[in-house]
Design a protein around this motif. Structure first.
Motif, mmCIF file in Angstrom:
data_model
loop_
_atom_site.group_PDB
_atom_site.id
_atom_site.type_symbol
_atom_site.label_atom_id
_atom_site.label_comp_id
_atom_site.label_asym_id
_atom_site.label_seq_id
_atom_site.Cartn_x
_atom_site.Cartn_y
_atom_site.Cartn_z
ATOM 1 N N GLY A 28 -10.853 3.184 4.702
ATOM 2 C CA GLY A 28 -9.800 3.016 3.727
ATOM 3 C C GLY A 28 -9.392 3.920 3.128
ATOM 4 N N CYS A 29 -7.850 3.581 2.680
ATOM 5 C CA CYS A 29 -7.154 4.573 1.765
ATOM 6 C C CYS A 29 -8.082 4.763 0.332
ATOM 7 N N LYS A 30 -8.110 6.064 -0.248
ATOM 8 C CA LYS A 30 -8.730 5.980 -1.392
ATOM 9 C C LYS A 30 -7.453 6.440 -2.457
ATOM 10 N N CYS A 31 -6.186 6.250 -2.222
ATOM 11 C CA CYS A 31 -5.369 6.607 -3.213
ATOM 12 C C CYS A 31 -4.930 5.488 -4.373
ATOM 13 N N LYS A 32 -4.679 5.877 -5.218
ATOM 14 C CA LYS A 32 -4.244 5.105 -6.458
ATOM 15 C C LYS A 32 -3.680 3.541 -6.275
ATOM 16 N N LYS A 33 -2.568 3.983 -5.450
ATOM 17 C CA LYS A 33 -2.032 2.480 -4.987
ATOM 18 C C LYS A 33 -2.847 1.465 -4.197
ATOM 19 N N CYS A 34 -3.545 2.157 -3.268
ATOM 20 C CA CYS A 34 -4.270 1.291 -2.635
ATOM 21 C C CYS A 34 -5.715 0.632 -3.200
ATOM 22 N N ALA A 35 -6.019 1.416 -4.108
ATOM 23 C CA ALA A 35 -7.347 1.276 -5.026
ATOM 24 C C ALA A 35 -7.030 0.013 -5.964
ATOM 25 N N GLY B 237 0.895 -1.327 -0.042
ATOM 26 C CA GLY B 237 -0.068 -0.001 0.058
ATOM 27 C C GLY B 237 0.773 1.177 -0.187
ATOM 28 N N CYS B 238 0.211 2.148 0.248
ATOM 29 C CA CYS B 238 0.968 3.445 0.306
ATOM 30 C C CYS B 238 1.665 4.054 1.466
ATOM 31 N N THR B 239 2.558 5.015 1.627
ATOM 32 C CA THR B 239 3.074 5.439 2.993
ATOM 33 C C THR B 239 2.100 5.791 3.924
ATOM 34 N N TRP B 240 0.938 6.472 3.476
ATOM 35 C CA TRP B 240 -0.033 6.700 4.635
ATOM 36 C C TRP B 240 -0.604 5.463 5.234
ATOM 37 N N SER B 241 -0.952 4.579 4.448
ATOM 38 C CA SER B 241 -1.877 3.420 4.940
ATOM 39 C C SER B 241 -0.805 2.527 5.954
ATOM 40 N N LEU B 242 0.574 2.723 5.450
ATOM 41 C CA LEU B 242 1.606 2.056 6.326
ATOM 42 C C LEU B 242 1.638 2.821 7.748
HETATM 43 ZN ZN LIG Z 1 -3.160 4.485 -0.047
#
Ligand SMILES: [Zn+2]
Length: 93
Positions: A71-78, A7-12
């Protein structure tokens, strides 16, 4: 976020904050169950002298919990969620 991808840094960061919060609550619970004279609240132990900072830590952990609910809505997580779940969640761009 799934367990297969990072996932992204934020989700981490969210995940780490939830672990810190969870462990801290676990320690608080353990000290109550074991009838310890002192509460094993690590956050309070480390930042007890700075109540505002202590409050901010709890606040950030709480926000991380809210983040994990939606949940994270960023591209990476999506893209990760789309590729791993066959249940077909909403695919917003
Ligand atoms: Zn994310």
């Amino acid at each position: 976020m799934c367990g297969h991808c990072k996932g992204c840094t934020w989700s981490l960061i969210t995940k780490i904050l939830l672990i810190i919060g969870g462990l801290n609550w676990g320690l608080v619970g353990a000290s109550i169950v074991l009838d310890s004279a002192t509460s094993w609240n690590l956050v309070s132990m480390l930042l007890g002298s700075m109540p505002v900072v202590e409050g901010i830590v709890y606040l950030v952990v709480g926000l991380a919990a809210v983040m994990s609910i939606f949940g994270c809505k960023c591209k990476k997580c999506a893209t990760c969620e789309v590729s791993t779940s066959a249940v077909g969640g909403e695919q917003k761009m």
